[in-house]
Scaffold this active site. Structure first.
Site, PDB file in Angstrom:
ATOM      1  N   GLU A   1       0.775  -1.242   0.000  1.00 13.05           N
ATOM      2  CA  GLU A   1       0.000   0.000   0.000  1.00 13.05           C
ATOM      3  C   GLU A   1       0.806   1.292   0.000  1.00 13.05           C
ATOM      4  O   GLU A   1       0.603   2.158   0.865  1.00 13.05           O
ATOM      5  CB  GLU A   1      -0.976  -0.003   1.189  1.00 13.05           C
ATOM      6  CG  GLU A   1      -2.014  -1.096   1.121  1.00 13.05           C
ATOM      7  CD  GLU A   1      -3.046  -1.030   2.238  1.00 13.05           C
ATOM      8  OE1 GLU A   1      -4.112  -1.653   2.085  1.00 13.05           O
ATOM      9  OE2 GLU A   1      -2.799  -0.355   3.260  1.00 13.05           O
TER      10      GLU A   1
ATOM     11  N   GLU B   1      -6.324  -8.053  -0.142  1.00 17.11           N
ATOM     12  CA  GLU B   1      -6.978  -7.757   1.132  1.00 17.11           C
ATOM     13  C   GLU B   1      -8.436  -7.421   0.871  1.00 17.11           C
ATOM     14  O   GLU B   1      -8.755  -6.677  -0.065  1.00 17.11           O
ATOM     15  CB  GLU B   1      -6.307  -6.583   1.855  1.00 17.11           C
ATOM     16  CG  GLU B   1      -4.898  -6.851   2.344  1.00 17.11           C
ATOM     17  CD  GLU B   1      -4.345  -5.710   3.199  1.00 17.11           C
ATOM     18  OE1 GLU B   1      -5.165  -4.907   3.720  1.00 17.11           O
ATOM     19  OE2 GLU B   1      -3.114  -5.619   3.337  1.00 17.11           O
TER      20      GLU B   1
END
Length: 421
Positions: free
Chosen positions: A207, A313
């Site tokens: 991320e 995710e």
């Protein structure tokens, strides 16, 4: 910048493309079998919402991430707490149970500080032997491992799960941060270069905050190129590994990556995209039906990805109600305790122990879970749920979902096979 330059990789792979493609030997039939996995969150990288007791027990409100966990406590005491946590949070039994649940991958987050600490950084080391244990356990139970670098020097996103929570990321602002991160990737690639039968994927950074602006995206793109060379060529330029490189989408649309890491110059790269519907006021205001429809709509976007795409995710949770999910001491948008957020409703019965969940809520969790994994398998290469377990947020926990019926013992079993039409 450290690593292999774009011209080098292009020239080398263009010259030897046919030889290199035929030499690849992935240990999992990517492309023909779907990835079905789970993240081992909160184990080798602390997150306050996954294990709030570790933070509450400090009695110090300044301790909000792994950085401050080492900064504001006696070092020997903190080391003991962490070692006990590493020994108990995830064990071989978890790997046996993950395999028994029909899953085929585990994603293991680890921070840069497990390998490299500079002067003044208060992190506590000792995670690497547990990473190595995870590979041994995965081998024993027939699971593939995705090793995920979850935190980089200076923080790549400012989130507490990067190791150090801050108002804005600084990873991309110093060449020394980037060099250190490249060095960690080289270390990981070297550690696992002969273990691609188990460690089939390395994700070089979790991320990175592409939403932070053009400077972050520019650094991230170059880092992905360097990581490709560092991971795929740990033996040198004359031999490549069979390890897949999984880059995060940096919070950009998948179409942003059109033309990036494309064959024939590149081979063996995935995009990792994370799909949550809870980190904005508008998403918390969605009805259950709207959450499900949004999950169903994901299928077409994934199908148009320029590279194989995995949803690395996601969660069955449809609110940000979990304690400390937005940070230790920070409230929830859903119940209006988050600064500036209007109240949607009560979090009672939407987070915590499954024993407090109504039957209708459990039904929704099953429907939302099925809508998501169905879309992720039909549009992409599969999924990896966040996360395997959590202390008091069962709506996020794969383990709790299995125990309480909203996740089936076989992920191919669908109670709502037509939920997306």
């Amino acid at each position: 910048m450290a690593g292999f330059s774009l011209p080098f990789v292009l020239a080398y792979l263009a010259t030897f493309f046919t030889l290199r493609v035929t030499a690849l030997d992935y240990s999992f039939p990517y492309g023909s079998q779907k990835i079905r996995g789970v993240n081992l969150g909160g184990w080798l990288v602390l997150e306050p919402w996954i294990t709030p007791s570790l933070f509450d027990n400090t009695g110090d409100s300044r301790i909000i991430d792994e950085y401050t966990f080492g900064q504001y406590q006696d070092r020997n005491y903190a080391s003991g707490i962490l070692r006990n946590h590493w020994n108990t949070w995830i064990t071989e039994t978890d790997f046996a149970n993950i395999a028994a649940a029909g899953l085929n991958h585990v994603r293991v987050p680890i921070g840069y500080w497990a390998f490299d600490i500079s002067a003044g950084e208060p992190y506590i080391q000792g995670q690497v032997p547990y990473l190595q244990k995870s590979v041994d356990w995965a081998r024993k139970y027939g699971l593939k491992v995705i090793v995920d670098l979850h935190g980089a020097p200076g923080s790549q996103n400012g989130f507490d799960n990067s190791g150090q929570k801050m108002n804005a990321p600084t990873w991309h602002t110093k060449q020394s941060n980037i060099d250190r991160t490249n060095a960690v990737i080289k270390t990981l690639a070297s550690m696992f270069k002969d273990m691609a039968d188990v460690v089939s994927v390395i994700a070089p950074l979790n991320e990175p905050a592409g939403f932070n602006g053009a400077a972050m995206l520019q650094v991230t793109r170059q880092f992905w190129l360097d990581s490709f060379g560092n991971i795929r060529y740990p033996y040198g330029s004359d031999r490549q590994s069979n390890t897949i490189v999984m880059i995060h989408d940096a919070f950009q649309s998948l179409s942003y990556w059109n033309g990036f890491l494309q064959a024939p110059a590149y081979h063996g790269a995935f995009i990792d995209t994370h799909r949550y519907q809870i980190f904005s006021v508008a998403e918390n205001q969605l009805t259950n039906a709207q959450h499900i429809q949004r999950a169903c709509n994901t299928r077409s976007e994934l199908a148009s990805s320029p590279l194989w795409v995995v949803v690395g995710e996601f969660t069955p949770a449809a609110t940000d109600c979990a304690k400390y999910l937005n940070g230790r001491g920070v409230g929830s948008r859903y119940d209006g305790s988050y600064p500036g957020a209007p109240r949607v409703g009560s979090c009672s019965g939407l987070t915590g122990r499954a024993s407090s969940f109504s039957s209708s809520y459990k039904t929704f969790l099953r429907q939302f879970w099925e809508a998501q994994i169905g879309s992720y398998e039909r549009g992409g290469q599969g999924w990896i749920q966040w996360t395997w377990k959590a202390e008091i947020a069962d709506e996020w926990s794969y383990q709790a979902g299995l125990a309480n019926g909203w996740i089936p013992r076989n992920p191919a079993d669908r109670a709502y096979p037509n939920i997306c039409g």
